[in-house]
Design a protein around this motif. Sequence first.
Motif, mmCIF file in Angstrom:
data_model
loop_
_atom_site.group_PDB
_atom_site.id
_atom_site.type_symbol
_atom_site.label_atom_id
_atom_site.label_comp_id
_atom_site.label_asym_id
_atom_site.label_seq_id
_atom_site.Cartn_x
_atom_site.Cartn_y
_atom_site.Cartn_z
ATOM 1 N N LEU A 17 0.827 -1.217 0.000
ATOM 2 C CA LEU A 17 0.000 0.000 0.000
ATOM 3 C C LEU A 17 0.858 1.263 0.000
ATOM 4 O O LEU A 17 0.550 2.231 -0.710
ATOM 5 C CB LEU A 17 -0.960 -0.006 1.187
ATOM 6 N N ALA A 18 1.931 1.248 0.782
ATOM 7 C CA ALA A 18 2.838 2.410 0.805
ATOM 8 C C ALA A 18 3.499 2.582 -0.564
ATOM 9 O O ALA A 18 3.661 3.710 -1.048
ATOM 10 C CB ALA A 18 3.889 2.242 1.897
ATOM 11 N N GLY A 19 3.859 1.465 -1.194
ATOM 12 C CA GLY A 19 4.454 1.539 -2.529
ATOM 13 C C GLY A 19 3.484 2.104 -3.549
ATOM 14 O O GLY A 19 3.862 2.921 -4.395
ATOM 15 N N ILE A 20 2.230 1.683 -3.464
ATOM 16 C CA ILE A 20 1.209 2.228 -4.368
ATOM 17 C C ILE A 20 1.051 3.728 -4.137
ATOM 18 O O ILE A 20 0.971 4.500 -5.090
ATOM 19 C CB ILE A 20 -0.127 1.475 -4.190
ATOM 20 N N CYS A 21 1.053 4.139 -2.880
ATOM 21 C CA CYS A 21 0.978 5.582 -2.578
ATOM 22 C C CYS A 21 2.199 6.316 -3.133
ATOM 23 O O CYS A 21 2.072 7.426 -3.663
ATOM 24 C CB CYS A 21 0.868 5.809 -1.071
ATOM 25 N N GLY A 22 3.361 5.693 -3.024
ATOM 26 C CA GLY A 22 4.573 6.299 -3.587
ATOM 27 C C GLY A 22 4.476 6.449 -5.093
ATOM 28 O O GLY A 22 4.859 7.489 -5.649
ATOM 29 N N VAL A 39 -1.460 8.703 4.028
ATOM 30 C CA VAL A 39 -1.678 7.247 4.080
ATOM 31 C C VAL A 39 -0.373 6.540 4.416
ATOM 32 O O VAL A 39 -0.345 5.613 5.237
ATOM 33 C CB VAL A 39 -2.284 6.732 2.750
ATOM 34 N N ILE A 40 0.721 6.977 3.819
ATOM 35 C CA ILE A 40 2.030 6.387 4.120
ATOM 36 C C ILE A 40 2.376 6.590 5.595
ATOM 37 O O ILE A 40 2.858 5.667 6.256
ATOM 38 C CB ILE A 40 3.126 6.964 3.195
ATOM 39 N N PHE A 98 3.157 4.213 10.729
ATOM 40 C CA PHE A 98 2.866 4.361 12.161
ATOM 41 C C PHE A 98 2.369 3.021 12.710
ATOM 42 O O PHE A 98 2.777 2.591 13.791
ATOM 43 C CB PHE A 98 1.835 5.471 12.384
ATOM 44 N N ILE A 99 1.516 2.355 11.953
ATOM 45 C CA ILE A 99 1.043 1.015 12.340
ATOM 46 C C ILE A 99 2.219 0.046 12.407
ATOM 47 O O ILE A 99 2.329 -0.758 13.334
ATOM 48 C CB ILE A 99 -0.037 0.511 11.353
ATOM 49 N N LYS A 100 3.118 0.136 11.436
ATOM 50 C CA LYS A 100 4.292 -0.734 11.407
ATOM 51 C C LYS A 100 5.139 -0.570 12.668
ATOM 52 O O LYS A 100 5.749 -1.529 13.145
ATOM 53 C CB LYS A 100 5.136 -0.459 10.167
ATOM 54 N N CYS A 101 5.158 0.633 13.237
ATOM 55 C CA CYS A 101 5.949 0.902 14.456
ATOM 56 C C CYS A 101 5.557 -0.026 15.607
ATOM 57 O O CYS A 101 6.385 -0.336 16.457
ATOM 58 C CB CYS A 101 5.782 2.350 14.900
ATOM 59 N N PHE A 102 4.311 -0.468 15.626
ATOM 60 C CA PHE A 102 3.851 -1.331 16.713
ATOM 61 C C PHE A 102 4.303 -2.785 16.542
ATOM 62 O O PHE A 102 4.313 -3.547 17.500
ATOM 63 C CB PHE A 102 2.321 -1.283 16.832
ATOM 64 N N PHE A 103 4.658 -3.172 15.325
ATOM 65 C CA PHE A 103 5.030 -4.559 15.052
ATOM 66 C C PHE A 103 6.517 -4.741 14.783
ATOM 67 O O PHE A 103 7.108 -5.725 15.195
ATOM 68 C CB PHE A 103 4.220 -5.094 13.858
ATOM 69 N N LEU A 104 7.095 -3.804 14.058
ATOM 70 C CA LEU A 104 8.495 -3.915 13.679
ATOM 71 C C LEU A 104 9.117 -2.517 13.671
ATOM 72 O O LEU A 104 9.371 -1.940 12.613
ATOM 73 C CB LEU A 104 8.615 -4.588 12.309
ATOM 74 N N PRO A 105 9.339 -1.949 14.872
ATOM 75 C CA PRO A 105 9.888 -0.589 14.920
ATOM 76 C C PRO A 105 11.366 -0.575 14.532
ATOM 77 O O PRO A 105 12.142 -1.413 14.978
ATOM 78 C CB PRO A 105 9.695 -0.185 16.384
ATOM 79 N N VAL A 164 8.009 8.070 8.745
ATOM 80 C CA VAL A 164 6.812 8.732 9.284
ATOM 81 C C VAL A 164 7.018 10.242 9.298
ATOM 82 O O VAL A 164 6.171 11.004 8.812
ATOM 83 C CB VAL A 164 6.459 8.200 10.693
ATOM 84 N N LEU A 165 8.136 10.686 9.832
ATOM 85 C CA LEU A 165 8.414 12.124 9.922
ATOM 86 C C LEU A 165 8.536 12.754 8.530
ATOM 87 O O LEU A 165 7.960 13.814 8.261
ATOM 88 C CB LEU A 165 9.685 12.366 10.738
ATOM 89 N N THR A 166 9.257 12.095 7.633
ATOM 90 C CA THR A 166 9.475 12.633 6.287
ATOM 91 C C THR A 166 8.159 12.797 5.533
ATOM 92 O O THR A 166 7.899 13.854 4.943
ATOM 93 C CB THR A 166 10.426 11.716 5.492
ATOM 94 N N PHE A 167 7.320 11.768 5.563
ATOM 95 C CA PHE A 167 6.064 11.859 4.813
ATOM 96 C C PHE A 167 5.034 12.745 5.504
ATOM 97 O O PHE A 167 4.166 13.314 4.843
ATOM 98 C CB PHE A 167 5.516 10.467 4.484
ATOM 99 N N PHE A 168 5.149 12.897 6.819
ATOM 100 C CA PHE A 168 4.296 13.863 7.514
ATOM 101 C C PHE A 168 4.630 15.274 7.023
ATOM 102 O O PHE A 168 3.735 16.049 6.662
ATOM 103 C CB PHE A 168 4.490 13.756 9.035
ATOM 104 N N ILE A 169 5.915 15.581 6.976
ATOM 105 C CA ILE A 169 6.354 16.900 6.486
ATOM 106 C C ILE A 169 5.997 17.063 5.009
ATOM 107 O O ILE A 169 5.502 18.117 4.589
ATOM 108 C CB ILE A 169 7.862 17.094 6.722
ATOM 109 N N ALA A 170 6.215 16.018 4.200
ATOM 110 C CA ALA A 170 5.883 16.086 2.769
ATOM 111 C C ALA A 170 4.386 16.315 2.562
ATOM 112 O O ALA A 170 3.989 17.085 1.681
ATOM 113 C CB ALA A 170 6.324 14.803 2.064
#
Length: 151
Positions: A57-62, A99-100, A105-112, A120-126
């Motif tokens: 999903l992140a790749g599709i968003c990219g 969306v990314i 952020f969800i990934k942080c709970f499973f594989l931080p 997360v920070l980069t795409f939040f700023i973008a």
Amino acid sequence: MIHKEKLIQITKILLDIMFYSGILVIVTLPLTLKYAGTHYSAAFQEYYILMLIIFALAGICGIIIVGQLRKMMRTVAQKNCFVYENVKSLKVMGIASAVIVLLFFIKCFFLPTPATFIIVLTFFIAGLFSEVLSFVFGEAIRYKEENDLTI
């Protein structure tokens, strides 16, 4: 002028490469994640389906973001970049960035990982940057249209 034309052409080529290689990465993602689970971290095997969904999903968003940039570059090449289509493209890029952010952020709970937090920070700023630019472009178009109506 020639320098600008070369820069536009190089940017277009880079965006094309990123777009098509991004598609290739998504298509090969199931194999890549299996390989990463075997040779990099067992966590990729443990959370294989979740990681596959998040990365796909992140790749599709990219790809959507790069596709919108390609669309915007066409208007730059035509020397007509202050159009509402670019405002829409910037808004789409902002949504895709959000969306990314949510996915990683969800990934942080499973594989931080440190990279996850940076993403997360980069795409939040973008995303914020895209939203602000969409507003600026919208205002510039409005001023341009007002100016075009003034004799």
